[in-house]
Design a protein around this motif. Sequence first.
Motif, PDB file in Angstrom:
ATOM      1  N   GLN A  29       0.810  -1.208   0.000  1.00 13.20           N
ATOM      2  CA  GLN A  29       0.000   0.000   0.000  1.00 13.20           C
ATOM      3  C   GLN A  29       0.854   1.273   0.000  1.00 13.20           C
ATOM      4  OE1 GLN A  29      -3.033   1.982   3.204  1.00 13.20           O
ATOM      5  NE2 GLN A  29      -2.306  -0.035   3.577  1.00 13.20           N
ATOM      6  N   HIS A  30       1.986   1.252   0.650  1.00 13.52           N
ATOM      7  CA  HIS A  30       2.849   2.426   0.723  1.00 13.52           C
ATOM      8  C   HIS A  30       3.442   2.789  -0.643  1.00 13.52           C
ATOM      9  CE1 HIS A  30       5.550  -1.004   1.151  1.00 13.52           C
ATOM     10  NE2 HIS A  30       6.521  -0.233   0.706  1.00 13.52           N
ATOM     11  N   LEU A  31       3.414   1.864  -1.603  1.00 13.59           N
ATOM     12  CA  LEU A  31       3.942   2.127  -2.940  1.00 13.59           C
ATOM     13  C   LEU A  31       2.900   2.719  -3.889  1.00 13.59           C
ATOM     14  CD1 LEU A  31       6.007  -1.159  -3.433  1.00 13.59           C
ATOM     15  CD2 LEU A  31       6.836   1.101  -2.732  1.00 13.59           C
ATOM     16  N   TYR A  32       1.648   2.729  -3.466  1.00 16.04           N
ATOM     17  CA  TYR A  32       0.571   3.230  -4.323  1.00 16.04           C
ATOM     18  C   TYR A  32       0.666   4.742  -4.469  1.00 16.04           C
ATOM     19  CZ  TYR A  32      -4.053   4.700  -5.772  1.00 16.04           C
ATOM     20  OH  TYR A  32      -5.086   5.317  -6.420  1.00 16.04           O
ATOM     21  N   ASP A  33       0.652   5.196  -5.716  1.00 14.58           N
ATOM     22  CA  ASP A  33       0.669   6.620  -6.033  1.00 14.58           C
ATOM     23  C   ASP A  33      -0.776   7.088  -6.129  1.00 14.58           C
ATOM     24  OD1 ASP A  33       0.982   9.160  -7.029  1.00 14.58           O
ATOM     25  OD2 ASP A  33       1.864   8.535  -8.947  1.00 14.58           O
ATOM     26  N   THR A  34      -1.205   7.933  -5.213  1.00 15.66           N
ATOM     27  CA  THR A  34      -2.612   8.352  -5.169  1.00 15.66           C
ATOM     28  C   THR A  34      -3.011   9.188  -6.382  1.00 15.66           C
ATOM     29  OG1 THR A  34      -1.987  10.240  -3.789  1.00 15.66           O
ATOM     30  CG2 THR A  34      -2.774   8.233  -2.660  1.00 15.66           C
ATOM     31  N   ALA A  35      -2.041   9.639  -7.167  1.00 11.66           N
ATOM     32  CA  ALA A  35      -2.364  10.394  -8.387  1.00 11.66           C
ATOM     33  C   ALA A  35      -2.885   9.470  -9.492  1.00 11.66           C
ATOM     34  CB  ALA A  35      -1.133  11.147  -8.881  1.00 11.66           C
ATOM     35  N   ARG A  36      -2.607   8.184  -9.360  1.00 11.30           N
ATOM     36  CA  ARG A  36      -3.049   7.208 -10.363  1.00 11.30           C
ATOM     37  C   ARG A  36      -4.343   6.540  -9.901  1.00 11.30           C
ATOM     38  NH1 ARG A  36       0.984   2.906 -11.142  1.00 11.30           N
ATOM     39  NH2 ARG A  36      -0.395   2.377 -12.857  1.00 11.30           N
ATOM     40  N   PRO A  37      -5.129   6.036 -10.845  1.00 15.46           N
ATOM     41  CA  PRO A  37      -6.354   5.326 -10.453  1.00 15.46           C
ATOM     42  C   PRO A  37      -6.021   4.025  -9.717  1.00 15.46           C
ATOM     43  CG  PRO A  37      -6.276   5.682 -12.841  1.00 15.46           C
ATOM     44  CD  PRO A  37      -4.982   6.145 -12.278  1.00 15.46           C
ATOM     45  N   LEU A  38      -6.727   3.804  -8.622  1.00 20.43           N
ATOM     46  CA  LEU A  38      -6.497   2.599  -7.827  1.00 20.43           C
ATOM     47  C   LEU A  38      -6.813   1.344  -8.633  1.00 20.43           C
ATOM     48  CD1 LEU A  38      -5.807   1.247  -5.128  1.00 20.43           C
ATOM     49  CD2 LEU A  38      -8.219   1.504  -4.485  1.00 20.43           C
ATOM     50  N   ARG A  39      -7.871   1.407  -9.451  1.00 21.74           N
ATOM     51  CA  ARG A  39      -8.292   0.239 -10.231  1.00 21.74           C
ATOM     52  C   ARG A  39      -7.167  -0.241 -11.154  1.00 21.74           C
ATOM     53  NH1 ARG A  39     -13.534   1.329 -12.996  1.00 21.74           N
ATOM     54  NH2 ARG A  39     -14.160   1.242 -10.833  1.00 21.74           N
ATOM     55  N   ALA A  40      -6.541   0.689 -11.850  1.00 14.59           N
ATOM     56  CA  ALA A  40      -5.454   0.311 -12.766  1.00 14.59           C
ATOM     57  C   ALA A  40      -4.296  -0.313 -11.991  1.00 14.59           C
ATOM     58  CB  ALA A  40      -4.976   1.534 -13.547  1.00 14.59           C
ATOM     59  N   TRP A  41      -3.994   0.232 -10.825  1.00 11.27           N
ATOM     60  CA  TRP A  41      -2.900  -0.305 -10.000  1.00 11.27           C
ATOM     61  C   TRP A  41      -3.235  -1.726  -9.544  1.00 11.27           C
ATOM     62  CZ3 TRP A  41      -2.180  -0.941  -4.446  1.00 11.27           C
ATOM     63  CH2 TRP A  41      -0.849  -1.099  -4.070  1.00 11.27           C
ATOM     64  N   LEU A  42      -4.471  -1.926  -9.102  1.00  5.95           N
ATOM     65  CA  LEU A  42      -4.887  -3.252  -8.636  1.00  5.95           C
ATOM     66  C   LEU A  42      -4.913  -4.262  -9.788  1.00  5.95           C
ATOM     67  CD1 LEU A  42      -7.761  -2.224  -6.202  1.00  5.95           C
ATOM     68  CD2 LEU A  42      -5.509  -3.127  -5.584  1.00  5.95           C
ATOM     69  N   PHE A  43      -5.411  -3.833 -10.940  1.00  6.79           N
ATOM     70  CA  PHE A  43      -5.453  -4.735 -12.092  1.00  6.79           C
ATOM     71  C   PHE A  43      -4.039  -5.126 -12.516  1.00  6.79           C
ATOM     72  CE2 PHE A  43      -9.743  -4.911 -14.303  1.00  6.79           C
ATOM     73  CZ  PHE A  43     -10.432  -4.681 -13.139  1.00  6.79           C
ATOM     74  N   ALA A  44      -3.106  -4.169 -12.435  1.00  5.34           N
ATOM     75  CA  ALA A  44      -1.718  -4.479 -12.785  1.00  5.34           C
ATOM     76  C   ALA A  44      -1.143  -5.501 -11.806  1.00  5.34           C
ATOM     77  CB  ALA A  44      -0.884  -3.201 -12.784  1.00  5.34           C
TER      78      ALA A  44
END
Length: 172
Positions: free
Chosen positions: A46-61
């Motif tokens: 979670q600490h690596l997630y960039d809040t500027a990007r969509p969460l869905r795309a990050w999770l799908f990746a």
Amino acid sequence: MVHQDFASELVKEIPRLRRFARGLVSDAALADDLVQDCVERALVKQHLYDTARPLRAWLFAILRNIHVSQWRRNQHFGVMADVDGLEADEPAVAPAQEQNLSVTLITDALDLLPQPQREVLILISLEEMSYKEAAEIMGVPIGTVMSRLSRARSNLQDLLEKRGTTVLRVVK
């Protein structure tokens, strides 16, 4: 510690993750395992997630990367099947309604597509993601997404026609 907003947004994405996973592996139990691994990894990273990007795309990746890693491992070491699960996967009754039959035919044809074509078709057609989002998830240029999507649609249409079924129509 899990940030509450992150956790609640993550929970909202689980149905879409399940649908994407189901499209990738075509087995409900394996798809659930894939989603569980994805959620676990997302919480840990979670600490690596960039809040500027969509969460869905990050999770799908994340989900896609886990799937590709598992697929590569299975190609190398082979797949082990649970004897108890073999009977559970066999349908007890064939679908009686035409709509169920069409869905089954499309799902079967989708399973025959190469992995890159199948995942781009799911992301664009089912999840209604943009080409840019799909390219980001798969780590390829947008042009590659477009060509894979074109080949996927063409191959899917060919597979359905070879089976004597034309449940898809061409939309211009």
